[in-house]
Write a protein that holds these residues in place. Structure first.
Motif, PDB file in Angstrom:
ATOM      1  N   HIS A   1       0.840  -1.214   0.000  1.00 51.42           N
ATOM      2  CA  HIS A   1       0.000   0.000   0.000  1.00 51.42           C
ATOM      3  C   HIS A   1       0.869   1.255   0.000  1.00 51.42           C
ATOM      4  CE1 HIS A   1      -4.092  -1.484   0.221  1.00 51.42           C
ATOM      5  NE2 HIS A   1      -3.772  -2.334   1.182  1.00 51.42           N
ATOM      6  N   THR A   2       1.877   1.254   0.860  1.00 48.87           N
ATOM      7  CA  THR A   2       2.719   2.445   0.991  1.00 48.87           C
ATOM      8  C   THR A   2       3.460   2.729  -0.310  1.00 48.87           C
ATOM      9  OG1 THR A   2       2.988   1.945   3.334  1.00 48.87           O
ATOM     10  CG2 THR A   2       4.563   3.502   2.369  1.00 48.87           C
TER      11      THR A   2
ATOM     12  N   GLN B   1       0.826   4.204  -2.761  1.00 49.18           N
ATOM     13  CA  GLN B   1       0.248   5.484  -2.313  1.00 49.18           C
ATOM     14  C   GLN B   1       1.299   6.585  -2.342  1.00 49.18           C
ATOM     15  OE1 GLN B   1      -3.050   6.183  -0.702  1.00 49.18           O
ATOM     16  NE2 GLN B   1      -3.916   4.182  -1.160  1.00 49.18           N
ATOM     17  N   ASP B   2       2.523   6.259  -1.964  1.00 50.01           N
ATOM     18  CA  ASP B   2       3.598   7.260  -2.011  1.00 50.01           C
ATOM     19  C   ASP B   2       3.818   7.777  -3.431  1.00 50.01           C
ATOM     20  OD1 ASP B   2       4.094   7.177   0.647  1.00 50.01           O
ATOM     21  OD2 ASP B   2       5.977   6.051   0.523  1.00 50.01           O
ATOM     22  N   ARG B   3       3.478   6.967  -4.415  1.00 48.21           N
ATOM     23  CA  ARG B   3       3.666   7.343  -5.820  1.00 48.21           C
ATOM     24  C   ARG B   3       2.379   7.844  -6.467  1.00 48.21           C
ATOM     25  NH1 ARG B   3       7.051   4.098  -3.821  1.00 48.21           N
ATOM     26  NH2 ARG B   3       9.227   3.967  -4.499  1.00 48.21           N
ATOM     27  N   GLY B   4       1.380   8.137  -5.636  1.00 46.11           N
ATOM     28  CA  GLY B   4       0.154   8.755  -6.142  1.00 46.11           C
ATOM     29  C   GLY B   4      -0.847   7.805  -6.778  1.00 46.11           C
ATOM     30  N   TYR B   5      -0.641   6.498  -6.644  1.00 45.65           N
ATOM     31  CA  TYR B   5      -1.594   5.534  -7.198  1.00 45.65           C
ATOM     32  C   TYR B   5      -2.890   5.560  -6.382  1.00 45.65           C
ATOM     33  CZ  TYR B   5       1.983   3.185 -10.082  1.00 45.65           C
ATOM     34  OH  TYR B   5       2.940   2.885 -11.001  1.00 45.65           O
ATOM     35  N   VAL B   6      -4.002   5.366  -7.074  1.00 44.87           N
ATOM     36  CA  VAL B   6      -5.304   5.280  -6.409  1.00 44.87           C
ATOM     37  C   VAL B   6      -5.633   3.809  -6.168  1.00 44.87           C
ATOM     38  CG1 VAL B   6      -7.786   5.654  -6.720  1.00 44.87           C
ATOM     39  CG2 VAL B   6      -6.154   7.467  -7.303  1.00 44.87           C
ATOM     40  N   TYR B   7      -5.979   3.511  -4.918  1.00 45.84           N
ATOM     41  CA  TYR B   7      -6.366   2.140  -4.540  1.00 45.84           C
ATOM     42  C   TYR B   7      -7.814   1.923  -4.960  1.00 45.84           C
ATOM     43  CZ  TYR B   7      -7.266  -1.763  -1.209  1.00 45.84           C
ATOM     44  OH  TYR B   7      -7.610  -2.953  -0.615  1.00 45.84           O
TER      45      TYR B   7
END
Lengths: 459, 459
Positions: B146-147, B150-156
């Protein structure tokens, strides 16, 4: 010349002034003037989208003016100050290349569409401003939840989705099978050799892990085959279920309050543009509501106290459709009165009549109530439901008998009370219910990428 | 006196020397001497467990000496230096209170149990050292994933689990139904008004979100009704499926390599004690393998090159059970040779014969191969499978026709190629396969809390 996302562009905006960059994304809107053009450009990595400006000096000016909404393009140009807003990037384009065309009848023309229409094209709706905001908030809130628990040493547990337990005796479950219809009356021939269904909760398996790791949480999909077409029910949704050893009801309420405030604060911090848009979309009040929650003190009352407050209100003239009754469940109108008119804050109601709560809740000495707790929130109703668990073998066994829960099937759950049992507690929160609260979007169909409801399973 | 977890105790160990603390947890082992006792104490929040020492001065000395393995206790005592290991806390107990008893026949006595036995008591096995390590690594690896995104701006994105699509024409799917057996031949009467099954992938829905947010990932459960009882197959498992717009095959391989190294590095950093234990459990080699991966350069070869290497090896005397064939699939022995004997590193094999790959992969100009890529890893085989997607409408349509994929059912997937299509790519990774690699534990049944396999759906 650097290829970057609009997110990187926004983050590095000050340093990029006057520099040439390349962006790749889509056209949301395209306004043309004589010798000039303005493209509302987005790539979905950032809610604040740059405007792309071009003039007649750009190669293929006429082809570019013909570019349609929805097309994928590559833009190269210089970052220039924006007239509209210093924080919104503007690109003076020196080159625009079409990557993927879009037809005249592209469904997402730049006008306001109804939510119903957008549900029919659910595979395209994440491209709209509204759903860019909603689904980014969904992602950020999910991450905030993981971060909250992981920072505190909780172990993330993936409880099973296919289950042989009819937990909570919910009844409304989906059957899982690989048998052809004509053989389905013999579950011993099925894939798992017995009847199986989709899980309605991960709590019971979660408890087995809490008895090993002390602090655990689940975050996964959950299923209900309820035939109800309401704004808040879906057949498939995501749930968060923390379970904590050596934790009583009071400590559980402390955790729930701290947790909810932390998630709201993180989303407000990480999605300011999205929330501002959603606030306007909802006609105002969203940001105010979230800010108030963060700063509020959550009231804590017993179910009995709640009924007393409601009955007194009734005597003083408040009109309820359903009479508040000691020993009975509360109605939505009661929850609304307590949170919005009486306390003006979230309210924990605890110590519920045992008849209307699940078998696993800790039984109080009065013989009548159990240590369950519901968290009611202004404007959203019940957001979390939790309890201290019955950790005493004899009392749990008795309650399982009384409520017809199979001790044979659930021997492992009962056995937790034999092998080093301890006071423990946990709660469950429907993720979509939290999102309805966080986004101000009212229908659960609009906070799930692809919703599943009775007679509806598209995409 | 502060009540704390063993995790807090370890983190604050230096400052707590000589202080009195209270801990709550369980007895893993209890060794008694005349006038003395030693308790291996754990609460599951930390892998490095404190030893609790008491002597005859403790109240109820005899009752305490009778405490059994598995019991839940509350310990109060002074933090003292440990003789064994300065980083392992030791508590000189001044009081021990029994919270939950454990019987003589508690199944987890302090001795080595077989994995098979532990599977039968899967609800208790997270209490063992081995599974404390495995399931903590599972949680930490999930968070690392997840990190990373998310750190790279991906949307979950939560893609749906119940689906009306028979994606990939997999066939081996679980049916989801609410109809009683005698009515199951009429799906129009079913909950969703049509036949539905459990999803085998979220990729296709993931692509719809990548066309809106550019960078997205999924992380959720996936289901296969394959009737195969192997060490690496389960009917229910978790998958990670990132999908990236404006990304080609080369960039996809860059991402996969960076991603895998980052996850391995994070787990090594956050779980040093767990990995050390697992390394010893596996008989050594685990830490070495993980360190080597972090520092290695992943080889990249086409399928054709792979076959050439394999055939040359064969000519030079390497014996394969299956002959490596141009245009054919590779076998496990081939993968093993390439990663462990030829390259001594992970290997990407790309540009696969189109006949043995899925309909959605980008078709190369040779008319024979597609831009699919498998990542093979020493000691684990295939860990990720990905591809650049066919983003050209006409070519995708033709391939769907050739492979019998319904254009009517999948109109929305095809339409993505009509409305602003762009070069894009993605990969899928089975989370349990990663865990087998990370923990050195060989059987998928031992890296999932509650495994589901043919004829087995317990707890």
């Amino acid at each position: 010349m650097t290829t970057m996302t609009t997110r990187e562009l926004k983050e590095q905006l000050a340093g990029l002034q006057g520099q040439e960059v390349t962006l790749r994304g889509w056209i949301r809107n395209h306004r043309k003037q004589k010798g000039l053009g303005f493209i509302d450009f987005y790539d979905g990595t950032c809610f604040r989208n740059p405007q792309v400006v071009y003039d007649q000096t750009i190669p293929d000016f006429e082809a570019i003016q013909a570019l349609r909404v929805g097309a994928a393009i590559r833009v190269t140009g210089r970052v220039v100050p924006s007239y509209r807003d210093p924080e919104t990037p503007e690109i003076q384009a020196s080159g625009i290349v079409l990557e993927g065309d879009s037809p005249e009848d592209y469904p997402l023309q730049p006008k306001r569409h109804t939510l119903e229409f957008l549900r029919e094209i659910a595979y395209l709706r994440p491209r709209t401003r509204l759903f860019q905001a909603v689904f980014r908030v969904r992602s950020v809130a999910a991450m905030a939840i993981h971060t909250y628990f992981q920072d505190r040493g909780y172990v993330y547990v993936h409880t099973p989705l296919i289950t042989g337990n009819d937990a909570e005796g919910a009844g409304n479950t989906f059957t899982v099978t690989t048998l052809p219809p004509q053989e389905r009356d013999d579950p011993s021939k099925d894939f798992f050799g017995k009847p199986t269904s989709l899980a309605v909760t991960g709590q019971l398996e979660g408890e087995t892990f809490a008895m090993a790791f002390s602090n655990i949480y689940t975050f996964g999909p959950t299923f209900r085959a309820e035939n109800s077409n309401t704004k808040t029910h879906a057949a498939e949704f995501w749930m968060i279920e923390p379970e904590i050893a050596f934790c009583d009801l009071e400590q559980l309420m402390d955790l729930e309050e701290d947790f909810l405030k932390a998630i709201v604060a993180t989303v407000m911090e990480k999605c300011p543009d999205e929330l501002k848009f959603l606030d306007q979309y909802a006609g105002g009040g969203l940001l105010e509501k979230l800010t108030a929650l963060k700063d509020s003190h959550f009231a804590r009352i017993t179910h009995e106290q709640a009924i007393t407050i409601l009955r007194e209100a009734m005597e003083k003239g408040t009109e309820f459709k359903f009479e508040p009754v000691y020993g009975g469940d509360t109605a939505k109108e009661h929850e609304k009165y307590l949170t919005e008119e009486y306390f003006h804050s979230p309210v924990f109601i605890y110590d519920w009549p045992k008849e209307i709560k699940a078998f696993y809740m800790y039984q109080n000495e009065d013989g009548k109530t159990v240590r369950g707790v519901d968290l009611l929130v202004p404007g959203a109703g019940e957001l979390m439901g939790g309890s201290q668990r019955e950790h005493r073998y004899d009392l749990l066994e008795k309650r399982m008998d009384e409520m017809g829960v199979s001790k044979e099937d659930m021997y492992w759950y009962l056995n937790l009370r034999k092998f080093g049992t301890c006071v423990h507690a946990g709660f469950g929160m429907g993720f979509e219910r939290l999102l309805i609260y966080l986004t101000g979007v009212e229908n659960i169909r609009d906070v799930i990428p692809y919703y599943r409801t009775p007679m509806s399973c598209d995409f």
